[in-house]
Scaffold this motif. Structure first.
Motif, mmCIF file in Angstrom:
data_model
loop_
_atom_site.group_PDB
_atom_site.id
_atom_site.type_symbol
_atom_site.label_atom_id
_atom_site.label_comp_id
_atom_site.label_asym_id
_atom_site.label_seq_id
_atom_site.Cartn_x
_atom_site.Cartn_y
_atom_site.Cartn_z
ATOM 1 N N UNK A 131 -0.490 -2.547 4.049
ATOM 2 C CA UNK A 131 -0.640 -2.200 5.467
ATOM 3 C C UNK A 131 -1.934 -2.763 6.044
ATOM 4 N N UNK A 132 -2.913 -3.007 5.171
ATOM 5 C CA UNK A 132 -4.193 -3.566 5.598
ATOM 6 C C UNK A 132 -4.316 -5.066 5.320
ATOM 7 N N UNK A 133 -3.219 -5.689 4.897
ATOM 8 C CA UNK A 133 -3.195 -7.132 4.734
ATOM 9 C C UNK A 133 -3.703 -7.653 3.410
ATOM 10 N N UNK A 134 -3.797 -6.774 2.393
ATOM 11 C CA UNK A 134 -4.300 -7.189 1.085
ATOM 12 C C UNK A 134 -3.188 -7.166 0.043
ATOM 13 N N UNK A 135 -3.379 -7.963 -1.006
ATOM 14 C CA UNK A 135 -2.405 -8.051 -2.098
ATOM 15 C C UNK A 135 -2.907 -7.264 -3.304
ATOM 16 N N UNK A 136 -2.001 -6.539 -3.960
ATOM 17 C CA UNK A 136 -2.332 -5.776 -5.165
ATOM 18 C C UNK A 136 -2.079 -6.656 -6.390
ATOM 19 N N UNK A 137 -3.069 -6.781 -7.236
ATOM 20 C CA UNK A 137 -2.909 -7.545 -8.474
ATOM 21 C C UNK A 137 -1.871 -6.850 -9.351
ATOM 22 N N UNK A 138 -0.926 -7.621 -9.884
ATOM 23 C CA UNK A 138 0.215 -7.056 -10.605
ATOM 24 C C UNK A 138 0.017 -7.002 -12.122
ATOM 25 N N UNK A 139 -0.690 -7.974 -12.678
ATOM 26 C CA UNK A 139 -0.707 -8.139 -14.129
ATOM 27 C C UNK A 139 -1.743 -7.278 -14.846
ATOM 28 N N UNK A 182 -6.908 -3.338 -8.175
ATOM 29 C CA UNK A 182 -7.607 -4.577 -7.825
ATOM 30 C C UNK A 182 -6.870 -5.182 -6.642
ATOM 31 N N UNK A 183 -7.590 -5.384 -5.544
ATOM 32 C CA UNK A 183 -7.003 -5.937 -4.329
ATOM 33 C C UNK A 183 -7.619 -7.288 -4.034
ATOM 34 N N UNK A 184 -6.777 -8.218 -3.617
ATOM 35 C CA UNK A 184 -7.228 -9.564 -3.258
ATOM 36 C C UNK A 184 -7.065 -9.810 -1.763
ATOM 37 N N UNK A 185 -7.984 -10.613 -1.211
ATOM 38 C CA UNK A 185 -7.872 -11.013 0.201
ATOM 39 C C UNK A 185 -6.639 -11.865 0.439
ATOM 40 N N UNK A 186 -6.317 -12.719 -0.527
ATOM 41 C CA UNK A 186 -5.182 -13.620 -0.374
ATOM 42 C C UNK A 186 -4.032 -13.206 -1.276
ATOM 43 N N UNK A 187 -3.482 -14.159 -1.993
ATOM 44 C CA UNK A 187 -2.384 -13.896 -2.914
ATOM 45 C C UNK A 187 -2.862 -13.100 -4.123
ATOM 46 N N UNK A 188 -1.919 -12.418 -4.785
ATOM 47 C CA UNK A 188 -2.288 -11.710 -6.011
ATOM 48 C C UNK A 188 -2.278 -12.622 -7.238
ATOM 49 N N UNK A 189 -1.950 -13.888 -7.070
ATOM 50 C CA UNK A 189 -1.948 -14.820 -8.198
ATOM 51 C C UNK A 189 -3.367 -15.029 -8.723
#
Length: 260
Positions: free
Chosen positions: A169-177, A216-223
């Motif tokens: 909702x805030x435009x950030x990606x959640x790291x998956x791994x 862990x949240x990233x500004x861009x992609x979660x890759x």
């Protein structure tokens, strides 16, 4: 911790929870001790050295120093220092000098009386950009929203769903791994606690479970990609990443944060 098979689920006794409270408080106090040192011009190795000195002075050892999970060399630091685009597992270095505007996650795990206290915070170095400050603020909020879902009968997926919804909702990606994990006498055990997911899915929570919530949240992609040291995890697009972590216990009527 990266999502991978680990040792089985353990429910801690009241006596064991008392030991987890003691080491959890110690971990929080270590971060409090390091916080005033997080200033422009200090090296991450200097933070590491002071963390090691303080930990030993308080009768504990660093569980991170020399930790060797499968596929990794022994970790060479007493803490992890993850700066800017580093998602996690940053190795302290004399060459890495913090600059005004940086953000840095410091992850500590003292080992006291055979039990692990695992916690991390992302700190500002000077005055970062408004976008960096928002990333750090939302990451902290995500951790707290995930923790608020914890109670007997809830599901692991409820934690991840709350985190993912607020992050996206805030435009950030959640790291998956890289996920939360059980912790106690062992550094990493079941359950695995993803920071994304669906409500009503996953393991049902029971009193005595102790695990970390560490989005862990990233500004861009979660890759991400892993550097040649086989530890340092960085965002694939070079954008910023932030993380917060608490160790929590499921109680008969809810949740207790052990690393306050």
């Amino acid at each position: 911790m990266r999502s991978q098979p680990s040792k089985g689920l353990v429910l801690l006794s009241d006596k064991e929870l008392d030991k987890m409270r003691r080491v959890g408080r110690l971990a929080a106090e270590l971060l409090n001790h390091l916080e005033p040192m997080v200033q422009p011009g200090i090296s991450t190795q200097a933070l590491n050295g002071e963390a090691e000195r303080w930990t030993q002075a308080h009768g504990a050892t660093s569980a991170q120093l020399g930790y060797t999970p499968p596929g990794h060399p022994p970790f060479p630091g007493s803490i992890c220092t993850s700066v800017n685009e580093v998602i996690c597992h940053g190795i302290p270095s004399r060459q890495q000098i913090l600059k005004a505007g940086d953000i840095v996650n410091i992850d500590v795990t003292p080992l006291l009386e055979g039990y692990h206290g695992d916690t991390s915070r992302t700190f500002f170095v000077g005055n970062p950009s408004p976008s960096a400050q928002k990333l750090v603020q939302v990451t902290h909020e995500c951790m707290l929203r995930g923790i608020a879902e914890i109670k007997p009968g809830a599901r692991i997926g409820d934690i991840g769903a709350a985190i993912q919804a607020h992050a996206e909702a805030n435009g950030f990606a959640v790291v998956r791994d890289f996920v939360g994990h059980g912790v106690g006498r062992q550094f990493h055990t079941e359950p695995s606690v993803p920071h994304f997911g669906q409500r009503g899915r996953g393991l049902r929570l029971k009193p005595g479970m102790v695990f970390t919530v560490e989005p862990m949240l990233n500004e861009g992609t979660y890759d991400f990609r892993i550097l040649g040291d086989r530890w340092t995890v960085v965002t694939k697009d070079g954008k910023l990443s932030a993380q917060f972590e608490h160790t929590v216990a499921v109680t008969p009527d809810g949740v207790e944060i052990l690393t306050l």
